[in-house]
Scaffold this motif. Structure first.
Motif, mmCIF file in Angstrom:
data_model
loop_
_atom_site.group_PDB
_atom_site.id
_atom_site.type_symbol
_atom_site.label_atom_id
_atom_site.label_comp_id
_atom_site.label_asym_id
_atom_site.label_seq_id
_atom_site.Cartn_x
_atom_site.Cartn_y
_atom_site.Cartn_z
ATOM 1 N N UNK A 254 0.855 -1.167 0.000
ATOM 2 C CA UNK A 254 0.000 0.000 0.000
ATOM 3 C C UNK A 254 0.899 1.228 0.000
ATOM 4 N N UNK A 255 0.594 2.184 -0.845
ATOM 5 C CA UNK A 255 1.402 3.398 -0.920
ATOM 6 C C UNK A 255 1.224 4.214 0.355
ATOM 7 N N UNK A 256 2.242 4.999 0.656
ATOM 8 C CA UNK A 256 2.183 5.849 1.843
ATOM 9 C C UNK A 256 1.016 6.818 1.738
ATOM 10 N N UNK A 257 0.795 7.343 0.548
ATOM 11 C CA UNK A 257 -0.305 8.289 0.348
ATOM 12 C C UNK A 257 -1.647 7.631 0.646
ATOM 13 N N UNK A 258 -1.866 6.420 0.127
ATOM 14 C CA UNK A 258 -3.131 5.729 0.399
ATOM 15 C C UNK A 258 -3.244 5.414 1.889
ATOM 16 N N UNK A 259 -2.161 4.988 2.490
ATOM 17 C CA UNK A 259 -2.163 4.687 3.920
ATOM 18 C C UNK A 259 -2.513 5.925 4.736
ATOM 19 N N UNK A 260 -1.905 7.056 4.386
ATOM 20 C CA UNK A 260 -2.188 8.300 5.107
ATOM 21 C C UNK A 260 -3.641 8.732 4.908
ATOM 22 N N UNK A 261 -4.147 8.614 3.682
ATOM 23 C CA UNK A 261 -5.537 8.981 3.399
ATOM 24 C C UNK A 261 -6.501 8.100 4.184
ATOM 25 N N UNK A 262 -6.233 6.797 4.203
ATOM 26 C CA UNK A 262 -7.098 5.882 4.946
ATOM 27 C C UNK A 262 -7.053 6.186 6.440
ATOM 28 N N UNK A 263 -5.857 6.455 6.963
ATOM 29 C CA UNK A 263 -5.722 6.771 8.385
ATOM 30 C C UNK A 263 -6.503 8.039 8.722
ATOM 31 N N UNK A 264 -6.360 9.079 7.914
ATOM 32 C CA UNK A 264 -7.080 10.339 8.152
ATOM 33 C C UNK A 264 -8.591 10.128 8.105
ATOM 34 N N UNK A 265 -9.034 9.265 7.221
ATOM 35 C CA UNK A 265 -10.458 8.998 7.058
ATOM 36 C C UNK A 265 -11.016 8.144 8.199
ATOM 37 N N UNK A 266 -10.262 7.116 8.591
ATOM 38 C CA UNK A 266 -10.791 6.118 9.519
ATOM 39 C C UNK A 266 -10.502 6.399 10.995
ATOM 40 N N UNK B 124 -6.621 3.407 16.614
ATOM 41 C CA UNK B 124 -6.296 2.788 15.331
ATOM 42 C C UNK B 124 -4.821 2.437 15.364
ATOM 43 N N UNK B 125 -4.511 1.151 15.426
ATOM 44 C CA UNK B 125 -3.135 0.697 15.565
ATOM 45 C C UNK B 125 -2.437 0.468 14.231
ATOM 46 N N UNK B 126 -3.178 -0.058 13.261
ATOM 47 C CA UNK B 126 -2.527 -0.451 12.020
ATOM 48 C C UNK B 126 -3.542 -0.508 10.884
ATOM 49 N N UNK C 118 -16.261 3.965 4.219
ATOM 50 C CA UNK C 118 -15.523 3.576 3.011
ATOM 51 C C UNK C 118 -16.441 3.507 1.800
ATOM 52 N N UNK C 119 -17.684 3.057 2.001
ATOM 53 C CA UNK C 119 -18.651 2.959 0.903
ATOM 54 C C UNK C 119 -19.020 4.332 0.341
ATOM 55 N N UNK C 120 -18.991 5.360 1.182
ATOM 56 C CA UNK C 120 -19.374 6.699 0.709
ATOM 57 C C UNK C 120 -18.195 7.498 0.154
ATOM 58 N N UNK C 121 -17.003 6.933 0.162
ATOM 59 C CA UNK C 121 -15.826 7.619 -0.382
ATOM 60 C C UNK C 121 -15.170 6.746 -1.442
ATOM 61 N N UNK C 122 -14.142 7.283 -2.088
ATOM 62 C CA UNK C 122 -13.377 6.495 -3.059
ATOM 63 C C UNK C 122 -12.001 6.132 -2.506
ATOM 64 N N UNK C 123 -11.885 6.088 -1.189
ATOM 65 C CA UNK C 123 -10.586 5.845 -0.549
ATOM 66 C C UNK C 123 -9.952 4.520 -0.954
ATOM 67 N N UNK C 124 -10.766 3.527 -1.270
ATOM 68 C CA UNK C 124 -10.233 2.223 -1.691
ATOM 69 C C UNK C 124 -10.196 2.083 -3.206
ATOM 70 N N UNK C 125 -10.571 3.134 -3.918
ATOM 71 C CA UNK C 125 -10.539 3.088 -5.370
ATOM 72 C C UNK C 125 -11.614 2.169 -5.922
#
Length: 167
Positions: free
Chosen positions: A1-13, A24-26, A64-71
């Motif tokens: 997983x790219x750092x950018x996607x990881x950071x986006x997911x962390x900020x979202x979740x 949120x540990x991981x 996650x369903x209401x965003x495109x965070x997982x593409x």
């Protein structure tokens, strides 16, 4: 997983997880064949029960369903707690491991297995088990002297209440 996607997911979740009283540990996205799996690890000072895991899983899934965070494409969401032999990385991990047996990889290349008795801002108070009938000893270990630390599984340990009842 790219750092950018990881950071986006962390900020979202992370706010959703925090709102459930958990940390949120991981976050990890793995590919299993054609499928992707989003693994989210949560914990708290008192642990997380199945109801909390189910609640946070539903909240994360909806977000996650209401965003495109997982593409685009399908993925599976897995929410759980750290395993029994968790790696200790953050100060709070050490606090949660008080009274647990831990294997330390030391900065000087050595290794130590000891029970965490107390945690403060600089390090740990440990009880090093005695070998071959010898008494356990106390030891202070600074965080700067620890390269890696992992909780060990104990199958035959008596808890404090059992020890007190025997005395």
């Amino acid at each position: 997983m790219s750092t950018t996607q990881s950071e986006r997911l962390r900020e979202l979740l992370e706010p959703l997880v925090s709102s459930q009283g958990l940390d949120l540990e991981e976050i990890a996205v793995d590919s299993v064949g054609r499928k992707r799996v989003l693994c989210v690890v949560v914990d708290s000072d008192t642990g997380a029960d199945l109801d909390q895991i189910a609640d946070v899983s539903r909240a994360l899934s909806a977000k996650l369903d209401e965003t495109d965070a997982m593409g685009e494409g399908e993925y599976t969401l897995e929410v759980g707690t750290p395993g029994a032999e968790r790696l200790l990385k953050e100060h709070r991990h050490y606090v949660r491991a008080v009274d647990r047996l831990v294997k330390f990889q030391l900065a000087d290349g050595g290794e130590l297995v000891a029970r965490i008795l107390k945690v403060d801002d600089e390090g740990l108070e440990l009880e090093v088990p005695g070998v071959k009938g010898r008494r356990a000893t106390s030891r202070r270990l600074a965080f700067v002297d620890v390269d890696k630390a992992r909780v060990q599984v104990e199958f035959n340990r008596k808890d404090k209440n059992e020890k007190e009842e025997e005395a």
